[in-house]
Design a protein around this motif. Structure first.
Motif, short mmCIF file in Angstrom:
data_model
loop_
_atom_site.label_atom_id
_atom_site.label_comp_id
_atom_site.label_asym_id
_atom_site.label_seq_id
_atom_site.Cartn_x
_atom_site.Cartn_y
_atom_site.Cartn_z
N VAL A 1 40.94 3.72 -30.30
CA VAL A 1 40.02 2.61 -30.22
C VAL A 1 40.26 1.13 -31.08
O VAL A 1 39.54 0.48 -31.38
N SER A 2 41.63 1.03 -31.32
CA SER A 2 41.83 -0.22 -31.70
C SER A 2 42.70 -0.74 -30.73
O SER A 2 43.93 -0.65 -30.31
N PHE A 3 42.03 -1.80 -30.10
CA PHE A 3 42.78 -2.51 -28.99
C PHE A 3 43.51 -3.68 -29.15
O PHE A 3 43.03 -4.52 -29.85
N LEU A 4 44.51 -3.68 -28.44
CA LEU A 4 45.63 -4.84 -28.65
C LEU A 4 45.00 -6.11 -28.39
O LEU A 4 44.95 -7.17 -29.15
N PHE A 5 44.33 -6.39 -27.05
CA PHE A 5 43.53 -7.21 -26.82
C PHE A 5 42.27 -7.73 -27.07
O PHE A 5 41.71 -8.37 -26.36
N ARG A 6 41.91 -7.16 -28.10
CA ARG A 6 40.50 -7.20 -28.47
C ARG A 6 40.61 -8.05 -30.05
O ARG A 6 41.04 -7.16 -31.08
N ASN B 1 35.23 -11.93 -20.49
CA ASN B 1 36.47 -11.91 -21.06
C ASN B 1 36.48 -11.30 -22.48
O ASN B 1 35.29 -11.41 -23.25
N LEU B 2 37.59 -10.92 -22.71
CA LEU B 2 37.53 -10.28 -24.03
C LEU B 2 37.71 -11.06 -25.13
O LEU B 2 37.02 -11.05 -26.48
N ARG B 3 38.27 -12.61 -25.18
CA ARG B 3 37.70 -13.49 -26.08
C ARG B 3 36.48 -13.64 -26.50
O ARG B 3 35.74 -13.74 -27.69
N GLU B 4 35.84 -13.74 -25.36
CA GLU B 4 34.30 -14.04 -25.29
C GLU B 4 33.49 -12.69 -26.30
O GLU B 4 32.70 -12.97 -27.05
N PHE B 5 33.97 -11.66 -25.75
CA PHE B 5 33.32 -10.27 -26.29
C PHE B 5 33.77 -10.48 -28.06
O PHE B 5 32.98 -10.01 -28.79
N LEU C 1 45.64 -13.93 -21.40
CA LEU C 1 44.73 -12.80 -20.70
C LEU C 1 43.54 -12.40 -21.49
O LEU C 1 42.35 -12.00 -20.75
N LEU C 2 43.17 -13.12 -22.51
CA LEU C 2 41.88 -12.91 -23.29
C LEU C 2 40.97 -13.59 -22.67
O LEU C 2 39.74 -13.47 -22.83
N ASP C 3 41.35 -14.69 -21.83
CA ASP C 3 40.50 -15.36 -21.09
C ASP C 3 40.32 -15.06 -19.63
O ASP C 3 39.38 -15.66 -18.73
N THR C 4 41.00 -14.04 -19.34
CA THR C 4 40.78 -13.47 -17.74
C THR C 4 39.54 -12.84 -17.65
O THR C 4 39.46 -11.68 -18.42
N PRO C 5 38.89 -13.16 -16.36
CA PRO C 5 37.80 -12.30 -16.35
C PRO C 5 37.99 -10.91 -15.92
O PRO C 5 39.15 -10.62 -15.29
N LEU C 6 37.32 -9.93 -16.43
CA LEU C 6 37.39 -8.65 -16.31
C LEU C 6 36.74 -8.15 -15.16
O LEU C 6 35.68 -8.51 -14.81
N LYS C 7 37.19 -7.28 -14.49
CA LYS C 7 36.71 -6.75 -13.18
C LYS C 7 37.01 -5.14 -13.04
O LYS C 7 38.31 -5.03 -12.91
N ASP C 8 36.15 -4.47 -12.93
CA ASP C 8 36.38 -2.88 -12.89
C ASP C 8 37.40 -2.50 -14.03
O ASP C 8 38.39 -1.91 -13.80
#
Length: 261
Positions: free
Chosen positions: A95-100, A140-144, A236-243
Motif C-alpha cells: 500500500v505504498s504506491f509509486l504513483f501516489r 487523477n492521482l495528483r489530484e488525489f 501519468l499523475l495527470d492521466t484520468p483514471l478509468k477502471d
C-alpha cells in the motif's frame, strides 16, 4: 484502545505479563477521514508509553497484522543499523504506491522512537469522515494526493515539519521516499495482514507503469540511480483514471511501457 471497550480479558493477560501495557483513552469526537484521527491518537499514546519505558526503537503496527518470522525483529534491527542514516523510517511496500505522491503506507513502521514521535506529532485532520475523496473517470492521482488524505495527510505534515517544500511532482515524491523512508517488502518479516490475507498480492501489476504499482523494496533500492528515469513518468499523475487503470490511448505511446512475458 478506547475507554468504551471491554478490556477485562486483556487486563488478565497484563496481570501475567509485566511487558504488556493497556492504555485506555477517550475516542476523538471527529474520527476524521478513514478514522485517521483515531490512528493518530492511539499511536501517540503508545509512543508516549514507550518513551516512559525508555525504549529506543519501536514498531508501530495494527492489531490485525502479525510478523510470523521468528527473526523478524532481528532482521529489522540488522537492516536498520546497517543504514548510515538512522533518521529514516522503515515502512512496508504494501500500500505504498509509486504513483501516489507522498504516500508511504503507515500501518507498519519501524525506527528510532524519537523519529517515530516526530512523524506522529501531527494535528488532527479536521475534515469530517464524509469529506473523503470520490474518484470519477476524470480523477487523477495528483489530484488525489493534493487532497492530502490518510497516508498522504500524515506524510505531508511530517515532510513540511522537516522544512520540505512539496510540489506534488513524481520526482520530489521519489526524493522524499529516499531521504526519509526505507521501504521493505512484507515477505522479509513474513508480515500477514489478516484483513487481506487472501488478497496479499492484490496490487500485483501485469505491466508497467500502472496506477497501483507499489513502491517495492527493489524499486526503492534503485532510487539513487533511477529517479531521473522514473521522473519522466510524471505526466501519468495527470492521466484520468478509468477502471483502475491508466488511459490506454495515452499509455501506448509511452517509451517506458512494456508487458511482462
Amino acid at each position: 484502545t478506547w475507554d468504551s471497550e471491554d478490556v477485562r480479558e486483556l487486563q488478565l493477560l497484563a496481570a501475567e505479563n509485566s511487558n504488556l501495557h493497556i492504555i485506555l483513552q477517550k475516542k476523538p469526537e471527529n474520527s476524521g477521514i478513514s478514522n485517521i484521527n483515531l490512528q493518530i491518537n492511539s499511536t501517540k499514546v503508545g509512543l508516549e508509553k514507550l518513551q516512559e519505558l525508555k525504549i529506543k526503537y519501536a514498531v508501530k503496527s495494527r492489531t490485525d497484522q502479525c510478523m510470523f518470522d521468528p527473526l523478524a525483529l532481528v532482521k529489522l534491527m540488522d537492516y536498520y543499523k546497517s543504514d548510515e542514516n538512522q533518521s529514516r523510517i522503515t515502512v512496508m511496500s504494501l500500500v505504498s504506491f509509486l504513483f501516489r505522491p507522498y504516500g508511504p503506507s503507515n500501518f507498519f513502521q519501524f525506527g528510532l522512537l524519537e523519529v517515530l514521535n516526530e512523524f506522529w506529532s501531527v494535528k488532527h485532520d479536521d475534515r469530517l469522515p464524509t469529506d473523503g475523496f470520490v474518484f470519477t473517470e476524470a480523477s487523477n492521482l495528483r489530484e488525489f494526493a493534493k487532497k492530502e488524505m490518510c497516508e498522504v495527510f500524515l506524510a505531508t505534515q511530517y515532510l513540511r515539519s522537516k522544512g520540505e517544500i512539496l510540489d506534488f511532482t513524481l520526482r520530489h515524491s521519489l526524493l522524499m521516499y529516499k531521504k526519509y523512508f526505507i521501504v521493505l517488502d512484507p515477505s522479509l518479516v513474513d508480515l500477514v495482514w489478516d484483513k487481506y490475507t487472501l488478497l496479499q498480492n492484490r496490487w500485483n501489476q501485469v505491466s508497467f507503469p500502472k496506477p497501483y504499482q507499489e513502491m517495492s523494496e527493489g524499486i526503492w533500492m534503485t532510487l539513487g540511480t533511477s529517479i531521473d528515469s522514473l521522473a519522466r513518468l510524471d505526466y501519468l499523475l495527470d492521466t484520468p483514471l478509468k477502471d483502475r487503470d491508466f488511459n490506454p490511448d495515452i499509455i501506448q505511446h509511452n517509451p517506458f511501457h512494456f508487458q511482462y512475458k
